[in-house]
Design a protein around this motif. Sequence first.
Motif, PDB file in Angstrom:
ATOM      1  N   GLU A  35      12.963  -0.977 -54.881  1.00 49.41           N
ATOM      2  CA  GLU A  35      11.867  -0.027 -54.679  1.00 49.41           C
ATOM      3  C   GLU A  35      11.456   0.083 -53.219  1.00 49.41           C
ATOM      4  N   SER A  36      11.475  -1.028 -52.477  1.00 48.56           N
ATOM      5  CA  SER A  36      10.986  -1.009 -51.091  1.00 48.56           C
ATOM      6  C   SER A  36      12.090  -0.731 -50.067  1.00 48.56           C
ATOM      7  N   ALA A  37      13.355  -0.749 -50.479  1.00 50.92           N
ATOM      8  CA  ALA A  37      14.461  -0.526 -49.527  1.00 50.92           C
ATOM      9  C   ALA A  37      14.374   0.835 -48.827  1.00 50.92           C
ATOM     10  N   PRO A  38      14.020   1.944 -49.515  1.00 44.55           N
ATOM     11  CA  PRO A  38      13.880   3.211 -48.773  1.00 44.55           C
ATOM     12  C   PRO A  38      12.774   3.147 -47.712  1.00 44.55           C
ATOM     13  N   ASP A  39      11.700   2.413 -47.995  1.00 45.16           N
ATOM     14  CA  ASP A  39      10.626   2.248 -47.010  1.00 45.16           C
ATOM     15  C   ASP A  39      11.126   1.453 -45.805  1.00 45.16           C
ATOM     16  N   PHE A  40      11.929   0.421 -46.072  1.00 44.77           N
ATOM     17  CA  PHE A  40      12.469  -0.387 -44.975  1.00 44.77           C
ATOM     18  C   PHE A  40      13.418   0.454 -44.123  1.00 44.77           C
ATOM     19  N   GLN A  41      14.211   1.291 -44.767  1.00 39.57           N
ATOM     20  CA  GLN A  41      15.091   2.204 -44.030  1.00 39.57           C
ATOM     21  C   GLN A  41      14.260   3.118 -43.124  1.00 39.57           C
ATOM     22  N   ALA A  42      13.141   3.635 -43.637  1.00 37.60           N
ATOM     23  CA  ALA A  42      12.256   4.500 -42.845  1.00 37.60           C
ATOM     24  C   ALA A  42      11.650   3.724 -41.668  1.00 37.60           C
TER      25      ALA A  42
ATOM     26  N   SER B 165       2.299   5.252 -39.418  1.00 39.67           N
ATOM     27  CA  SER B 165       3.185   5.438 -40.551  1.00 39.67           C
ATOM     28  C   SER B 165       2.819   4.423 -41.630  1.00 39.67           C
ATOM     29  N   GLU B 166       2.833   4.866 -42.863  1.00 44.49           N
ATOM     30  CA  GLU B 166       2.547   3.947 -43.965  1.00 44.49           C
ATOM     31  C   GLU B 166       3.604   2.848 -44.039  1.00 44.49           C
ATOM     32  N   TYR B 167       4.835   3.156 -43.609  1.00 45.29           N
ATOM     33  CA  TYR B 167       5.905   2.160 -43.645  1.00 45.29           C
ATOM     34  C   TYR B 167       5.636   1.034 -42.649  1.00 45.29           C
ATOM     35  N   ILE B 168       5.218   1.404 -41.456  1.00 43.72           N
ATOM     36  CA  ILE B 168       4.900   0.389 -40.451  1.00 43.72           C
ATOM     37  C   ILE B 168       3.719  -0.444 -40.912  1.00 43.72           C
ATOM     38  N   GLN B 169       2.687   0.207 -41.410  1.00 45.16           N
ATOM     39  CA  GLN B 169       1.485  -0.518 -41.830  1.00 45.16           C
ATOM     40  C   GLN B 169       1.732  -1.420 -43.030  1.00 45.16           C
ATOM     41  N   SER B 170       2.603  -1.021 -43.942  1.00 48.17           N
ATOM     42  CA  SER B 170       2.817  -1.839 -45.138  1.00 48.17           C
ATOM     43  C   SER B 170       3.857  -2.935 -44.936  1.00 48.17           C
ATOM     44  N   ILE B 171       4.733  -2.795 -43.920  1.00 45.86           N
ATOM     45  CA  ILE B 171       5.801  -3.781 -43.728  1.00 45.86           C
ATOM     46  C   ILE B 171       5.527  -4.707 -42.545  1.00 45.86           C
ATOM     47  N   LEU B 172       4.984  -4.169 -41.457  1.00 43.98           N
ATOM     48  CA  LEU B 172       4.778  -4.980 -40.248  1.00 43.98           C
ATOM     49  C   LEU B 172       3.334  -5.446 -40.136  1.00 43.98           C
TER      50      LEU B 172
ATOM     51  N   ASP C  16      24.707  11.318 -38.666  1.00 39.44           N
ATOM     52  CA  ASP C  16      23.849  10.538 -39.568  1.00 39.44           C
ATOM     53  C   ASP C  16      24.729   9.783 -40.564  1.00 39.44           C
ATOM     54  N   LYS C  17      24.837   8.475 -40.378  1.00 45.73           N
ATOM     55  CA  LYS C  17      25.647   7.627 -41.259  1.00 45.73           C
ATOM     56  C   LYS C  17      24.767   6.645 -42.028  1.00 45.73           C
ATOM     57  N   ARG C  18      23.475   6.938 -42.115  1.00 45.72           N
ATOM     58  CA  ARG C  18      22.562   5.999 -42.747  1.00 45.72           C
ATOM     59  C   ARG C  18      22.825   5.868 -44.250  1.00 45.72           C
ATOM     60  N   GLU C  19      22.804   4.638 -44.686  1.00 48.29           N
ATOM     61  CA  GLU C  19      22.827   4.318 -46.110  1.00 48.29           C
ATOM     62  C   GLU C  19      22.386   2.872 -46.239  1.00 48.29           C
ATOM     63  N   PHE C  20      21.994   2.476 -47.427  1.00 50.02           N
ATOM     64  CA  PHE C  20      21.651   1.080 -47.643  1.00 50.02           C
ATOM     65  C   PHE C  20      22.093   0.665 -49.036  1.00 50.02           C
ATOM     66  N   PHE C  21      22.370  -0.634 -49.174  1.00 54.94           N
ATOM     67  CA  PHE C  21      22.794  -1.170 -50.462  1.00 54.94           C
ATOM     68  C   PHE C  21      22.614  -2.685 -50.455  1.00 54.94           C
ATOM     69  N   PHE C  22      22.687  -3.283 -51.619  1.00 53.16           N
ATOM     70  CA  PHE C  22      22.492  -4.723 -51.807  1.00 53.16           C
ATOM     71  C   PHE C  22      23.785  -5.322 -52.344  1.00 53.16           C
ATOM     72  N   LYS C  23      24.191  -6.459 -51.757  1.00 53.61           N
ATOM     73  CA  LYS C  23      25.389  -7.143 -52.235  1.00 53.61           C
ATOM     74  C   LYS C  23      25.311  -8.618 -51.851  1.00 53.61           C
ATOM     75  N   ASN C  24      25.542  -9.489 -52.830  1.00 56.15           N
ATOM     76  CA  ASN C  24      25.623 -10.947 -52.612  1.00 56.15           C
ATOM     77  C   ASN C  24      24.411 -11.516 -51.869  1.00 56.15           C
ATOM     78  N   GLY C  25      23.219 -11.132 -52.280  1.00 56.24           N
ATOM     79  CA  GLY C  25      21.992 -11.680 -51.691  1.00 56.24           C
ATOM     80  C   GLY C  25      21.625 -11.104 -50.339  1.00 56.24           C
TER      81      GLY C  25
END
Length: 193
Positions: A122-129, A53-60, A143-152
């Motif tokens: 930009e990279s958060a959807p890749d991290f979710q994947a 997966s491109e996500y595994i290769q680019s993040i790990l 399926d309750k997946r979602e992601f968001f940013f708050k307070n660092g």
Amino acid sequence: MAQISKKTIGNLVAGLLFQSTTIVFGQNDTETLLRLDNFINSSCTTNYNQIRSEYIQSILKHDVFYITQETTNIYGEKEKEVNEFIVVDTGLEVKRFERIKTDTPLPELKSYIRENFVLNQESAPDFQALLDYIYPIADWKPDKREFFFKNGKWYFLRDAYFRTKQGFEITVSPNGKITHICYKMRWDEHETK
């Protein structure tokens, strides 16, 4: 002098007897182990599949494998038992990803992430994947997946019960470098959004 020689010869004979007994029992144990291994090998199949997966290769930093082990016909029954593992090959050893129990810090997962990876909008959807590959959600769960940013911190929701949520909480530096990863079993609604 004759007494010393008899004692020496007696010790030598006892040592040889002990050694030959160990060798004979060792051979029996080896033969037994071979029979047991043959039984297991005829009843089990193991498949190792690298998750490409491109996500595994680019993040790990390391490769990730999906291992499936099927056991059939152990007791003459037609059903099979399947064990599945998702593992990381660090180049030195193969390890399971850290097990999530309750609120769980995940320092090993953090150590597998590339130093140049930046977690941002930009990279958060890749991290979710990536999380979907290494910590998949059970098929029976909604399926309750979602992601968001708050307070660092980034929050990657994986599950929800009534008015509480659970998932990954990832602390990042101002430039988006991951400084801490943990899994939280309970977030209250007002805590995250």
